[in-house]
Design a protein around this motif. Structure first.
Motif, PDB file in Angstrom:
ATOM      1  N   ASN A 148       0.822  -1.212   0.000  1.00  0.00           N
ATOM      2  CA  ASN A 148       0.000   0.000   0.000  1.00  0.00           C
ATOM      3  C   ASN A 148       0.852   1.255   0.000  1.00  0.00           C
ATOM      4  O   ASN A 148       1.904   1.308   0.627  1.00  0.00           O
ATOM      5  CB  ASN A 148      -0.921   0.009   1.220  1.00  0.00           C
ATOM      6  N   ALA A 149       0.345   2.241  -0.704  1.00  0.00           N
ATOM      7  CA  ALA A 149       0.961   3.570  -0.724  1.00  0.00           C
ATOM      8  C   ALA A 149      -0.151   4.597  -0.522  1.00  0.00           C
ATOM      9  O   ALA A 149      -1.323   4.322  -0.792  1.00  0.00           O
ATOM     10  CB  ALA A 149       1.672   3.811  -2.048  1.00  0.00           C
ATOM     11  N   THR A 150       0.229   5.748  -0.049  1.00  0.00           N
ATOM     12  CA  THR A 150      -0.717   6.845   0.109  1.00  0.00           C
ATOM     13  C   THR A 150      -0.162   8.049  -0.626  1.00  0.00           C
ATOM     14  O   THR A 150       1.007   8.402  -0.459  1.00  0.00           O
ATOM     15  CB  THR A 150      -0.931   7.195   1.597  1.00  0.00           C
ATOM     16  N   VAL A 151      -1.009   8.664  -1.446  1.00  0.00           N
ATOM     17  CA  VAL A 151      -0.675   9.929  -2.099  1.00  0.00           C
ATOM     18  C   VAL A 151      -1.308  11.014  -1.242  1.00  0.00           C
ATOM     19  O   VAL A 151      -2.511  10.974  -0.958  1.00  0.00           O
ATOM     20  CB  VAL A 151      -1.227   9.980  -3.542  1.00  0.00           C
ATOM     21  N   LEU A 152      -0.506  11.962  -0.790  1.00  0.00           N
ATOM     22  CA  LEU A 152      -0.992  13.071   0.042  1.00  0.00           C
ATOM     23  C   LEU A 152      -1.027  14.330  -0.810  1.00  0.00           C
ATOM     24  O   LEU A 152       0.002  14.761  -1.341  1.00  0.00           O
ATOM     25  CB  LEU A 152      -0.079  13.254   1.254  1.00  0.00           C
ATOM     26  N   VAL A 153      -2.214  14.927  -0.944  1.00  0.00           N
ATOM     27  CA  VAL A 153      -2.427  16.058  -1.835  1.00  0.00           C
ATOM     28  C   VAL A 153      -2.777  17.297  -1.014  1.00  0.00           C
ATOM     29  O   VAL A 153      -3.596  17.233  -0.095  1.00  0.00           O
ATOM     30  CB  VAL A 153      -3.569  15.746  -2.833  1.00  0.00           C
ATOM     31  N   GLY A 154      -2.144  18.426  -1.359  1.00  0.00           N
ATOM     32  CA  GLY A 154      -2.438  19.679  -0.679  1.00  0.00           C
ATOM     33  C   GLY A 154      -2.509  20.820  -1.673  1.00  0.00           C
ATOM     34  O   GLY A 154      -1.804  20.816  -2.688  1.00  0.00           O
ATOM     35  N   TYR A 155      -3.357  21.813  -1.384  1.00  0.00           N
ATOM     36  CA  TYR A 155      -3.515  22.969  -2.270  1.00  0.00           C
ATOM     37  C   TYR A 155      -4.432  23.999  -1.627  1.00  0.00           C
ATOM     38  O   TYR A 155      -5.115  23.707  -0.636  1.00  0.00           O
ATOM     39  CB  TYR A 155      -4.103  22.549  -3.632  1.00  0.00           C
ATOM     40  N   ALA A 156      -4.470  25.165  -2.210  1.00  0.00           N
ATOM     41  CA  ALA A 156      -5.446  26.197  -1.878  1.00  0.00           C
ATOM     42  C   ALA A 156      -5.695  26.979  -3.157  1.00  0.00           C
ATOM     43  O   ALA A 156      -4.801  27.119  -3.996  1.00  0.00           O
ATOM     44  CB  ALA A 156      -4.931  27.111  -0.776  1.00  0.00           C
ATOM     45  N   SER A 157      -6.905  27.463  -3.306  1.00  0.00           N
ATOM     46  CA  SER A 157      -7.231  28.255  -4.493  1.00  0.00           C
ATOM     47  C   SER A 157      -7.808  29.601  -4.068  1.00  0.00           C
ATOM     48  O   SER A 157      -8.404  29.726  -3.005  1.00  0.00           O
ATOM     49  CB  SER A 157      -8.211  27.513  -5.400  1.00  0.00           C
ATOM     50  N   CYS A 158      -7.580  30.592  -4.937  1.00  0.00           N
ATOM     51  CA  CYS A 158      -8.049  31.954  -4.656  1.00  0.00           C
ATOM     52  C   CYS A 158      -8.550  32.618  -5.927  1.00  0.00           C
ATOM     53  O   CYS A 158      -8.154  32.248  -7.030  1.00  0.00           O
ATOM     54  CB  CYS A 158      -6.915  32.801  -4.087  1.00  0.00           C
ATOM     55  N   SER A 159      -9.384  33.592  -5.726  1.00  0.00           N
ATOM     56  CA  SER A 159      -9.875  34.428  -6.816  1.00  0.00           C
ATOM     57  C   SER A 159      -9.691  35.879  -6.398  1.00  0.00           C
ATOM     58  O   SER A 159      -9.927  36.226  -5.235  1.00  0.00           O
ATOM     59  CB  SER A 159     -11.362  34.151  -7.066  1.00  0.00           C
ATOM     60  N   SER A 160      -9.281  36.712  -7.340  1.00  0.00           N
ATOM     61  CA  SER A 160      -9.102  38.131  -7.003  1.00  0.00           C
ATOM     62  C   SER A 160     -10.448  38.800  -6.707  1.00  0.00           C
ATOM     63  O   SER A 160     -10.504  39.814  -6.037  1.00  0.00           O
ATOM     64  CB  SER A 160      -8.374  38.862  -8.135  1.00  0.00           C
ATOM     65  N   ARG A 161     -11.536  38.211  -7.184  1.00  0.00           N
ATOM     66  CA  ARG A 161     -12.867  38.790  -6.959  1.00  0.00           C
ATOM     67  C   ARG A 161     -13.613  38.128  -5.801  1.00  0.00           C
ATOM     68  O   ARG A 161     -14.393  38.769  -5.118  1.00  0.00           O
ATOM     69  CB  ARG A 161     -13.717  38.666  -8.225  1.00  0.00           C
ATOM     70  N   GLU A 162     -13.400  36.808  -5.608  1.00  0.00           N
ATOM     71  CA  GLU A 162     -14.230  36.076  -4.652  1.00  0.00           C
ATOM     72  C   GLU A 162     -13.492  35.609  -3.409  1.00  0.00           C
ATOM     73  O   GLU A 162     -14.082  34.958  -2.551  1.00  0.00           O
ATOM     74  CB  GLU A 162     -14.875  34.883  -5.355  1.00  0.00           C
ATOM     75  N   GLY A 163     -12.202  35.895  -3.307  1.00  0.00           N
ATOM     76  CA  GLY A 163     -11.439  35.479  -2.134  1.00  0.00           C
ATOM     77  C   GLY A 163     -10.909  34.068  -2.265  1.00  0.00           C
ATOM     78  O   GLY A 163     -10.861  33.508  -3.352  1.00  0.00           O
ATOM     79  N   CYS A 164     -10.529  33.485  -1.142  1.00  0.00           N
ATOM     80  CA  CYS A 164      -9.857  32.189  -1.139  1.00  0.00           C
ATOM     81  C   CYS A 164     -10.744  31.096  -0.556  1.00  0.00           C
ATOM     82  O   CYS A 164     -11.625  31.364   0.252  1.00  0.00           O
ATOM     83  CB  CYS A 164      -8.575  32.274  -0.321  1.00  0.00           C
ATOM     84  N   THR A 165     -10.444  29.862  -0.974  1.00  0.00           N
ATOM     85  CA  THR A 165     -11.128  28.704  -0.404  1.00  0.00           C
ATOM     86  C   THR A 165     -10.314  28.204   0.791  1.00  0.00           C
ATOM     87  O   THR A 165      -9.158  28.592   0.975  1.00  0.00           O
ATOM     88  CB  THR A 165     -11.254  27.570  -1.445  1.00  0.00           C
ATOM     89  N   ILE A 166     -10.909  27.335   1.570  1.00  0.00           N
ATOM     90  CA  ILE A 166     -10.202  26.739   2.705  1.00  0.00           C
ATOM     91  C   ILE A 166      -9.133  25.802   2.154  1.00  0.00           C
ATOM     92  O   ILE A 166      -9.419  24.986   1.273  1.00  0.00           O
ATOM     93  CB  ILE A 166     -11.191  25.981   3.609  1.00  0.00           C
ATOM     94  N   PRO A 167      -7.890  25.905   2.622  1.00  0.00           N
ATOM     95  CA  PRO A 167      -6.825  25.027   2.108  1.00  0.00           C
ATOM     96  C   PRO A 167      -7.103  23.550   2.393  1.00  0.00           C
ATOM     97  O   PRO A 167      -7.745  23.205   3.377  1.00  0.00           O
ATOM     98  CB  PRO A 167      -5.580  25.488   2.868  1.00  0.00           C
ATOM     99  N   VAL A 168      -6.609  22.710   1.530  1.00  0.00           N
ATOM    100  CA  VAL A 168      -6.645  21.260   1.713  1.00  0.00           C
ATOM    101  C   VAL A 168      -5.212  20.838   2.018  1.00  0.00           C
ATOM    102  O   VAL A 168      -4.294  21.200   1.276  1.00  0.00           O
ATOM    103  CB  VAL A 168      -7.171  20.552   0.447  1.00  0.00           C
ATOM    104  N   ALA A 169      -5.021  20.105   3.101  1.00  0.00           N
ATOM    105  CA  ALA A 169      -3.679  19.674   3.491  1.00  0.00           C
ATOM    106  C   ALA A 169      -3.639  18.163   3.659  1.00  0.00           C
ATOM    107  O   ALA A 169      -4.489  17.582   4.341  1.00  0.00           O
ATOM    108  CB  ALA A 169      -3.267  20.352   4.793  1.00  0.00           C
ATOM    109  N   ASP A 170      -2.675  17.529   3.005  1.00  0.00           N
ATOM    110  CA  ASP A 170      -2.440  16.093   3.142  1.00  0.00           C
ATOM    111  C   ASP A 170      -3.704  15.251   2.975  1.00  0.00           C
ATOM    112  O   ASP A 170      -3.960  14.325   3.742  1.00  0.00           O
ATOM    113  CB  ASP A 170      -1.769  15.782   4.490  1.00  0.00           C
ATOM    114  N   ARG A 171      -4.471  15.561   1.933  1.00  0.00           N
ATOM    115  CA  ARG A 171      -5.677  14.777   1.610  1.00  0.00           C
ATOM    116  C   ARG A 171      -5.207  13.415   1.084  1.00  0.00           C
ATOM    117  O   ARG A 171      -4.537  13.324   0.068  1.00  0.00           O
ATOM    118  CB  ARG A 171      -6.455  15.536   0.560  1.00  0.00           C
TER     119      ARG A 171
END
Length: 187
Positions: A148-171
């Protein structure tokens, strides 16, 4: 006397295959160019405004390429893979793909998008981001055995008009490595 069109002289199944490929291309579909691309294990999830599509390609045991395509909602961008883990002055989170278990990274995560710097209100330093839209990243990996292996994914997205989303860490995304190759576990 006119000669028949060359396509009309081909056997029916070749003509049918050519017509099917032309129809696929006209619809914007892609044709696999190698067996590894046609059979690459793939999985996808959507969280906090970003769809992430993971695939394993170029499987030449024990090495492979892990690809993650991050597709944020329209008008949103992702932060650079080079952003510090805590952001710039606390703003943003890096786009990240890491592996654990029987997979080990064989290099750095790279993105197929240019980095641009933006200025944000209340932040003195420029913040490195990718242009709005999808970003494809790749990570060379090596299997250390079956299991077994685990892929850990992290990111955050933002818009100059609508602000940022909640970051995702080690999904976590689960992946199994066997003698037959890699396969994502289905949720």
């Amino acid at each position: 006397m006119r000669r028949p069109h060359p396509v009309l002289r081909r056997p029916a199944r070749i003509t049918a295959a050519l017509l099917a490929m032309a129809a696929l291309a006209a619809c914007g579909g892609e044709q696999p160019t190698a067996r590894t691309e046609a059979t690459a294990p793939t999985t996808r999830f959507t969280e906090n405004g970003v769809t992430v599509t993971l695939s394993v390609s170029d499987w030449h045991p024990p090495k492979a390429t892990l690809t993650a395509v991050f597709t944020p909602e329209e008008g949103f961008h992702l932060y650079s893979t080079d952003l510090p883990a805590t952001g710039i002055e606390g703003v943003g989170r890096p786009t990240a793909v890491n592996v654990t278990g029987v997979l080990a990274a064989e290099g750095r995560l790279t993105a197929a998008a240019p980095v641009q710097s933006i200025s944000l209100p209340g932040v003195d330093a420029p913040v490195p981001v990718y242009p709005d839209g999808p970003v494809t990243t790749t990570l060379p990996v090596r299997a250390t055995g079956n299991g077994n292996a685990t892929v850990l994914v992290g990111y955050a997205s933002c818009s100059s008009r609508e602000g940022c989303t909640i970051p995702v860490a080690d999904r976590p995304v689960q992946l199994r490595i066997t003698d037959d190759g890699p396969a994502f576990d289905t949720p």
